[in-house]
Structures are given as structure tokens and as C-alpha cells.
Design an enzyme around this catalytic site. Structure first.
Site, mmCIF file in Angstrom:
data_model
loop_
_atom_site.group_PDB
_atom_site.id
_atom_site.type_symbol
_atom_site.label_atom_id
_atom_site.label_comp_id
_atom_site.label_asym_id
_atom_site.label_seq_id
_atom_site.Cartn_x
_atom_site.Cartn_y
_atom_site.Cartn_z
ATOM 1 N N LYS A 177 0.941 -1.232 0.261
ATOM 2 C CA LYS A 177 0.005 -0.122 -0.053
ATOM 3 C C LYS A 177 0.853 1.287 -0.091
ATOM 4 C CE LYS A 177 -3.681 2.285 2.366
ATOM 5 N NZ LYS A 177 -4.592 2.326 3.330
ATOM 6 N N ASP A 193 -10.668 4.980 8.659
ATOM 7 C CA ASP A 193 -9.841 4.497 7.381
ATOM 8 C C ASP A 193 -9.221 3.168 7.743
ATOM 9 O OD1 ASP A 193 -10.628 6.580 6.030
ATOM 10 O OD2 ASP A 193 -9.359 8.025 6.998
#
Length: 123
Positions: free
Chosen positions: A9, A104
């Protein structure tokens, strides 16, 4: 030699807070339905996380089934997914040692849970 596939990521330079929050959360989080942090790298403006790979695809692919290739989930499988997600969210919000949670982070961390249902479904 054991080989594992990982997920990478990459964070935008303006996402420093999210990057470090995710490292802290994933490093302290020990739950079977939440991805494990395997490593990270910070070099200048580049920031990446290395986490477990989701080998069974994403839950949204099964629910939306745009290409018609995914098997239909039974109601029992859907209920199990919901219960597993609820347990993971409860852990993130109430049971982690520091009690910190970020909306998140929760979305990304549940990725493992999203993928694991396929293992149950396909076995």
C-alpha cells in the site's frame, strides 16, 4: 524456502498521519480477521506498507458480481461474513490495548476478513 505473496500500500505524501496511524494500529492489532503488518518503508516522500495478501479476492467482487463469474453467497455465508465483520470492528473499537481506532484503518484492516469468507465458501 517459503514464499508468500504480500500486498503493498503506497501512501501519498499528504497522508503522513494516516500512514503512521495505520502502522501503529496494525502493529498492535492481533485479530484473526485483520491483516498483519509485515513491514514498512519510509524514504523521503515515499511511504509504503507491506501487509498480508488477500488471496481470495475482495468481498465487493462477490456481492456486486459484475462479470457474473463469482459464485452466489448463501444467506448462511452472508450472516457469517456480517458476524465476522462485527467481531473485527468490536475488537478495533473496544478491545485493542490502546483503545485507538481510525475509520480509514478499519476499512483497510477488514480486508483480510473480506477475503477469508471466500476460503469458507470455496472449500
Amino acid at each position: 524456502m517459503r514464499r508468500n505473496t504480500v500486498a503493498i500500500k503506497r501512501f501519498h505524501p499528504m497522508e503522513d498521519k494516516w500512514f503512521y496511524n495505520e502502522i501503529e494500529m496494525l502493529d498492535t492489532c492481533k485479530h484473526p480477521h485483520i491483516v498483519r503488518l509485515l513491514g514498512f518503508c519510509v524514504e523521503g516522500y515515499e511511504k509504503i506498507l507491506v501487509v498480508e495478501h488477500f488471496s481470495n479476492r475482495y468481498l465487493t467482487e462477490y456481492w456486486q458480481n459484475f462479470n457474473g463469474k463469482m459464485p452466489t453467497l448463501t444467506w448462511a455465508q452472508r450472516l457469517k461474513i456480517c458476524l465476522d465483520a462485527a467481531n473485527a470492528l468490536n475488537y478495533l473499537h473496544n478491545e485493542m490495548e490502546d483503545g485507538q481506532s481510525n475509520e480509514d484503518d478499519n476499512e483497510d484492516a477488514i480486508g483480510k476478513m473480506e477475503a477469508e469468507f471466500a476460503e469458507t465458501h470455496l472449500s
